[in-house]
Scaffold this active site. Structure first.
Site, PDB file in Angstrom:
ATOM      1  N   ASP A   6       0.891  -1.166   0.000  1.00  0.00           N
ATOM      2  CA  ASP A   6       0.000   0.000   0.000  1.00  0.00           C
ATOM      3  C   ASP A   6       0.927   1.213   0.000  1.00  0.00           C
ATOM      4  OD1 ASP A   6      -1.617   2.143   0.627  1.00  0.00           O
ATOM      5  OD2 ASP A   6      -2.251   1.384   2.589  1.00  0.00           O
ATOM      6  N   LYS A  68       2.891  11.181  -3.602  1.00  0.00           N
ATOM      7  CA  LYS A  68       1.858  10.508  -4.399  1.00  0.00           C
ATOM      8  C   LYS A  68       1.024  11.507  -5.194  1.00  0.00           C
ATOM      9  CE  LYS A  68      -1.681   6.978  -3.559  1.00  0.00           C
ATOM     10  NZ  LYS A  68      -2.203   6.124  -2.482  1.00  0.00           N
TER      11      LYS A  68
END
Ligand code: AMP
Length: 589
Positions: A6, A68
């Site tokens: 993740d 991100k």
């Protein structure tokens, strides 16, 4: 071995599926959550995770967080209000400018992935080359490709890019729900909110709609709480290190209030001239502070529902992901929007990583067996009188399992019984699949008097063993069938569809066969009884029996269950006196 990763905006995690369980891997400091932060010192190797996080305050200009948000972006598309300098010509891929360093977001993400890979290899004691990496469902091609490239830079082949809500749904075991189950995945993390609506079709999750806000999460609540604490303690904290400590205290208090109703926040060293102080904070106060932020998630949920063309009532499952869903306020709020109690049974920080590890195991082939072996995909049984399917282990039986039934001979003097092992959901034996057949011999006996026990047993490996035993002689036959669970999903689906499509005809066939068996048993015994005691009946009663029997014979010529059943019932009623007479005669004799 394939890792499940993740790669989060705030935190990242790595897990593996090992010996039937997902294990999330802790780093050397015993931490499973790795802050997605990379610090580039003037000299030497980059720092990743917690140590880099600490440098955010001291050396913000060389510390990258929330990378991100930049993945797969081009100059001109950079997210607003981030404290970064970018370089590159408009339209070219974004480069972060840290002093004289130029870094692509992939390079930064690769540092995080490299650390996760190293942690995993240390914990597993073996090198690992492949990973499943999760991304938000709304990530476009460029963002997904950038994530793959980051993996490659870290020495990992990204064998699958998996949507985060899908990973969460896997972790919550939603793949075992019924077909067409619709799942809302409410994901409120530190900095982002995502709502996704999924539908399970053919064992695969389809994303029906996604919505969210890339600038909404626990961080906003933290900032609001810091303002509240400043106001309550009467001090304004400006020195960065003291602000960092105040924030840390606020976050810790927020976490405690997910369990406790009230907590005391100690603010000891907030800087020169500010004395130590304590503030009592209740959950109700925190909820008042947090509500405006939580309230913002409503519009996104409603938008996602509208995009999926669904009402809240058409959602069967609401699952909670992201650390902020630990707050009771958030759980209540999401529950209200979707009109159902949220499922919070998984650790919300870890669900996505757990799902990634499960997906990795499915790709490795390790989990496939476990999932498939979990329940029988189709019913198992044998053919019985009249060519009907007699189910012994119904579909969805949890394995290992065992069940049995007693059968008898259809004909007098029969010397053996054919055991046809069948799999499927159809009423007629021939419409199901034959897994195998064998004969079990038994002693010749009058009709219905032989006793043959048949037992089905499926072991943990999915192998079906069929045992048949003549109870009179204890003679038995044991036959191992091929795997009873390794059936392709398509074949199972086709079988279920056929069963549904033909349900009416199949039921009629079963009812007809059952009535036929009864009729074929009754007709000869009525004839015998008439011959034996018919003369004692009034002529019209005899005539009525004969006409009823004729009707049964006539109904037997047509394949319709209802008229045959009716005729059999009428014959049964018409022969009541005759049956009594036969018994009486026998007793007299
Ligand atoms: P995530 O991005 O999923 O790692 O979630 C991180 C966010 O969850 C942060 O804002 C945390 O403060 C918040 N969080 C973690 N644990 C709790 C808790 N027990 N109660 C409230 N918020 C929490």
């Amino acid at each position: 071995m394939i890792l499940g990763i993740d790669l989060g905006t705030t935190n990242s995690l790595v897990g593996v599926f090992d010996a039937g369980f997902v294990t999330l891997i802790a780093d050397e400091a015993g931490q499973r959550l790795t802050p997605s932060v990379v610090h580039y010192p003037d000299h030497g190797e980059p720092l990743v995770g917690k140590p880099a996080s600490r440098m955010r305050v001291l050396s913000p200009e060389r510390t990258v967080f929330s990378v991100k948000r930049f993945m797969g972006r081009r100059v001109g598309e950079e997210p607003a209000d981030m404290p970064y300098h970018f370089s590159g010509a408009p339209g070219t891929p974004i480069q972060l400018a840290l002093g004289d360093l130029r870094l692509s977001p992939e390079q930064v993400s690769a540092e995080i992935l490299r650390k996760l890979k190293a942690d995993a290899e240390r914990a597993l004691g073996t090198s690992v080359q492949q990973a499943v990496v999760t991304v938000p469902a709304y990530f476009n091609d460029a963002q997904r490709s950038a994530t793959k490239r980051a993996g490659e830079l870290a020495g990992l082949e990204v064998v699958r890019i998996l949507n985060e809500p899908t990973a969460a749904a896997l972790a919550y075991g939603m793949d075992r729900q019924e077909e067409h189950t619709r799942i809302a995945v409410y994901d409120l993390g530190g900095g982002t909110f995502d709502i996704s609506i999924l539908e399970l079709t053919g064992g695969v999750f389809h994303v029906l709609a996604t919505n969210g806000n890339t600038r909404l999460g626990g961080d906003d609540i933290d900032a609001a709480l810091v303002r509240h604490l400043e106001a309550a303690s009467g001090c304004v904290v400006s020195e960065p290190a003291a602000r960092a400590r105040l924030l840390e205290a606020a976050v810790a208090a927020k976490h405690r209030l997910s369990e406790a109703e009230e907590t005391v926040v100690s603010l000891p060293f907030l800087g020169e001239g500010v004395s130590s102080t304590e503030v009592t904070l209740s959950r109700a106060t925190l909820e008042k502070i947090a509500l405006p932020w939580v309230e913002k998630t409503r519009a996104h949920c409603l938008r996602a529902l509208a995009d999926a063309n669904l009402e809240p009532e058409s959602i069967q499952e609401l699952i909670m992901v992201g650390g902020s869903t630990r707050m009771p306020l958030v759980q209540r709020f999401a529950g209200e929007i979707f009109g159902r109690t949220p499922n919070c049974s998984r650790n919300p920080d870890e669900a996505v990583a757990e799902g990634a590890a499960l997906q990795a195991a499915i790709l490795e082939g390790t989990l496939n067996q476990v999932v498939l072996l979990d329940v029988t995909p189709l019913s198992l049984g044998i053919e019985t009188f009249g060519g009907l399917m007699n189910v012994i282990l119904p579909r969805n039986s949890t394995i290992p399992c065992k069940a049995g039934e007693m059968f008898t001979n259809a004909l007098a003097g029969q010397r053996s019984m054919l055991i046809r092992v069948l799999q499927g959901e159809r009423e007629r034996a021939n419409d199901n699949w034959e897994l195998g057949r064998f004969e079990i011999p038994f002693q010749a006996l009058p009709k219905g008097q032989a006793r043959v026990g048949v037992q089905f047993e499926i072991d943990a490996d999915g192998i079906l063993t069929v045992l048949a035993r003549d109870t009179a002689t204890a003679h038995e036959q044991v036959v191992k069938m091929a795997s009873a669970v390794e059936v392709s999903d398509e074949a199972v689906e086709k079988m279920l569809e056929d069963a549904l499509e033909n349900a009416f005809d199949d039921m009629n066939a079963r009812a007809f066969t059952e009535a036929k068996l009864k009729a074929e048993e009754m007709l000869p015994s009525v004839e015998k009884a008439l011959a034996r005691a018919g003369s004692r009946l009034p002529a019209e009663e005899r005539a009525s029996i004969e006409s009823c029997a004729a009707e049964v014979r006539e109904a037997l010529k047509h394949e319709a269950a209802a008229p045959l059943k009716k005729a059999v019932t009428a014959l049964d009623a018409a022969t009541q006196t005759l049956a009594a007479l036969v018994v009486e005669l026998a007793m007299q004799r």
